[in-house]
Write a protein that holds these residues in place. Structure first.
Motif, mmCIF file in Angstrom:
data_model
loop_
_atom_site.group_PDB
_atom_site.id
_atom_site.type_symbol
_atom_site.label_atom_id
_atom_site.label_comp_id
_atom_site.label_asym_id
_atom_site.label_seq_id
_atom_site.Cartn_x
_atom_site.Cartn_y
_atom_site.Cartn_z
ATOM 1 N N ARG A 80 -27.258 47.261 18.947
ATOM 2 C CA ARG A 80 -26.181 47.748 18.625
ATOM 3 C C ARG A 80 -25.866 46.287 17.544
ATOM 4 O O ARG A 80 -24.880 46.457 16.668
ATOM 5 C CB ARG A 80 -24.750 46.877 20.146
ATOM 6 N N ASP A 81 -26.639 45.290 17.880
ATOM 7 C CA ASP A 81 -26.492 44.358 16.730
ATOM 8 C C ASP A 81 -26.574 45.534 14.901
ATOM 9 O O ASP A 81 -27.587 46.008 15.174
ATOM 10 C CB ASP A 81 -27.930 43.043 17.125
ATOM 11 N N LEU A 82 -25.704 44.232 14.180
ATOM 12 C CA LEU A 82 -25.764 44.692 13.102
ATOM 13 C C LEU A 82 -27.669 44.729 12.572
ATOM 14 O O LEU A 82 -27.188 43.087 11.913
ATOM 15 C CB LEU A 82 -24.988 44.906 11.980
ATOM 16 N N TRP A 83 -28.300 45.336 11.754
ATOM 17 C CA TRP A 83 -28.930 44.853 10.826
ATOM 18 C C TRP A 83 -28.887 44.914 9.303
ATOM 19 O O TRP A 83 -28.320 46.500 9.265
ATOM 20 C CB TRP A 83 -30.541 45.699 11.144
ATOM 21 N N PHE A 84 -29.516 44.149 8.384
ATOM 22 C CA PHE A 84 -28.928 44.139 6.663
ATOM 23 C C PHE A 84 -30.169 43.938 5.750
ATOM 24 O O PHE A 84 -31.494 42.880 6.518
ATOM 25 C CB PHE A 84 -28.383 43.184 6.796
ATOM 26 N N VAL A 129 -32.219 40.573 7.844
ATOM 27 C CA VAL A 129 -31.198 40.005 7.982
ATOM 28 C C VAL A 129 -30.464 40.515 9.960
ATOM 29 O O VAL A 129 -30.058 41.912 9.673
ATOM 30 C CB VAL A 129 -29.839 39.947 7.172
ATOM 31 N N VAL A 130 -29.874 39.640 10.433
ATOM 32 C CA VAL A 130 -29.611 40.207 12.204
ATOM 33 C C VAL A 130 -27.721 39.482 12.185
ATOM 34 O O VAL A 130 -28.519 38.801 12.758
ATOM 35 C CB VAL A 130 -30.572 40.565 12.985
ATOM 36 N N LEU A 131 -26.895 40.595 12.276
ATOM 37 C CA LEU A 131 -25.879 39.744 12.797
ATOM 38 C C LEU A 131 -25.562 40.187 13.770
ATOM 39 O O LEU A 131 -25.582 40.657 14.633
ATOM 40 C CB LEU A 131 -24.319 41.129 12.275
ATOM 41 N N VAL A 132 -25.782 38.737 14.961
ATOM 42 C CA VAL A 132 -26.053 39.010 17.032
ATOM 43 C C VAL A 132 -24.612 39.151 16.925
ATOM 44 O O VAL A 132 -23.874 38.596 16.252
ATOM 45 C CB VAL A 132 -26.951 37.592 17.122
ATOM 46 N N LEU A 133 -24.345 40.982 17.840
ATOM 47 C CA LEU A 133 -22.790 40.735 18.295
ATOM 48 C C LEU A 133 -23.112 40.731 20.132
ATOM 49 O O LEU A 133 -24.160 41.346 20.460
ATOM 50 C CB LEU A 133 -22.587 42.394 18.278
ATOM 51 N N PRO A 134 -22.438 39.383 20.177
ATOM 52 C CA PRO A 134 -21.672 39.830 22.042
ATOM 53 C C PRO A 134 -21.961 40.804 22.665
ATOM 54 O O PRO A 134 -21.113 41.844 21.933
ATOM 55 C CB PRO A 134 -21.490 38.316 22.169
#
Length: 465
Positions: A372-376, A386-391
């Protein structure tokens, strides 16, 4: 006896478990083993001598419990292998009803293997700890033995296949004279052959019988592209090849048969490792047999258990290094050395991670990011993953998405452009490319969203911070 009346079809083991509290299945197995009674024996088929033997074994474990006299024992065999803290005596040890001392004490002097009863090789140790250590030492040796047997069985199978192949070739070579006869008959009747014919029937002068006045014929398969002389030469060539093959194959067959016999003999030696002479002797025998298999090409050099363990440890270290300490903490897989990823914090405090190279990009995407983390990534242009880590339970704001997209644009080959399109998606919508096209950092996006950002905005933020 009560169990026999209540549940005559029940097994002895089940009856004991149902009738007494505090007994484990393993203890009952050992007790029945000592009494010489199969665990599947039905209560209804028990004889008087069976009850006597079971009572004697029962008293044996009660004596050990009352005296706290526990002795490490290690058994080999198919019936009940493993280790125990009770040295089960033979039923004869209980014959004297007046014996006051525990019969266990009379049996602890033997620290070797006792094979007096079929399938009951028992080794008594001075302490339970020594027994457990011996058990695992034996287990390791048996693992080596199993590995050698597997290699031998594979070698034997391959050797038998070779022998079968050589036997078929010998049977084929036995027909060499037939090709010679066909070539001779064809050479003598070349006038009957025309180019384009697939077969011809010619007189077989060598097949004439004294009792018959007619000349038999023989049919010869032909190569339509060749003339009569060339077809005859082809038959003679086949004849000479089979003659040479027969001598060579016979030698190979003899060697293969000898090798098979040697492998079968070695298999017997591996199956009969002298565990009864002690672990050191057994280990030495296994090492010698393993070296013999290495020399014969059945095992690869360095394929020992220690080598396999070292290889496994190296793979684990490599995996830990590839995924990194932060990754392993996030994924709940322990700790490992952390790669020097680029790390940032979004406006709402979320972690943003970027790779510095194509290899690090792989680590970020396939090691660190969760589904479910966002990848850019800068769209259609080389750059950082780039990964936006979503707890768990969190969701990104529009500012978080823009922040991560600016990082992807700035750490790309389009950093000098005024505006850059950045693709982003959840990690679960990424797929690795097929193996034949796979390169470090390459991914396929199956569900894409696009945001346009200005790389210089990130540069300004970064300079200020």
């Amino acid at each position: 006896e009560e169990a026999a009346r209540d549940s005559p079809a029940a097994s002895v083991k089940a009856a004991l478990l149902n009738s007494y509290q505090g007994l484990s299945g393993r203890l009952i197995d050992e007790m029945l083993w000592a009494a010489g009674i199969p665990a599947s024996e039905q209560v209804s088929t028990m004889q008087q001598e069976d009850y006597v033997a079971l009572w004697q074994a029962w008293r044996g474990w009660l004596w050990a419990l009352a005296d706290c006299n526990f002795v490490g024992t290690l058994r080999q065999g198919q019936a009940l292998p493993g280790y125990s803290v009770i040295r089960w005596p033979e039923p004869a040890s209980f014959d004297d009803e007046e014996t006051q001392s525990s019969p266990i004490e009379e049996l602890t002097s033997d620290d070797g293997w006792d094979g007096g009863v079929e399938d009951r090789a028992v080794r008594v140790t001075s302490t339970v700890s020594e027994c457990v250590a011996s058990y695992y030492e034996l287990a390791e040796l048996e693992a080596v033995q199993k590995r050698l047997l597997a290699a031998l069985q594979g070698g034997i199978k391959r050797q038998r296949a070779k022998i079968t192949d050589f036997q078929l070739k010998l049977a084929e070579a036995a027909g060499a004279e037939r090709y010679k006869a066909l070539g001779t008959a064809l050479a003598a009747n070349q006038h009957l052959v025309k180019v384009g014919m697939s077969k011809v029937e010619v007189p077989d002068w060598e097949g004439i019988s004294e009792r018959s006045s007619t000349v038999p014929t023989i049919q010869i398969e032909l190569d339509p592209k060749l003339n009569a002389a060339d077809n005859a030469a082809k038959l003679f060539k086949r004849y000479k090849k089979l003659v040479r093959q027969e001598g060579a194959v016979q030698s190979l067959l003899d060697d293969a048969t000898k090798a098979l016999m040697d492998l079968v003999e070695t298999e017997g030696a591996v199956q009969n490792v002298p565990y009864g002479e002690g672990a050191r002797t057994a280990k030495g025998v296994l090492a010698e047999l393993e070296q013999r298999l290495v020399q014969r090409g059945i095992l690869k050099a360095g394929a020992s258990e220690e080598g396999a363990q070292a290889k496994a440890a190296a793979l684990l270290r490599e995996r830990a290094e590839r995924k990194g300490e932060k990754t392993l903490k996030l994924r709940g897989r322990g700790k490992g050395p952390a790669p020097n990823f680029l790390r940032f914090e979004s406006p709402s405090g979320l972690q943003v991670v970027a790779g510095r190279s194509s290899r690090q990009n792989d680590r970020v995407t396939w090691g660190l990011a969760r589904d479910r983390d966002l990848w850019f990534h800068a769209r259609g242009i080389g750059g950082s993953h780039v990964v936006l880590v979503l707890p768990p339970g969190s969701s990104p704001s529009g500012e978080d998405i823009k922040f991560a997209a600016q990082i992807a644009a700035f750490y790309s080959k389009a950093k000098a452009e005024t505006r850059v399109d950045v693709s982003y998606t959840e990690r679960k919508y990424l797929r690795p490319p097929p193996q034949k096209y796979k390169k470090p950092g390459m991914v396929f996006i199956t569900k894409e969203q696009v945001v346009t950002v200005r790389p210089k905005d990130w540069k300004k933020i970064n300079d200020e911070s």
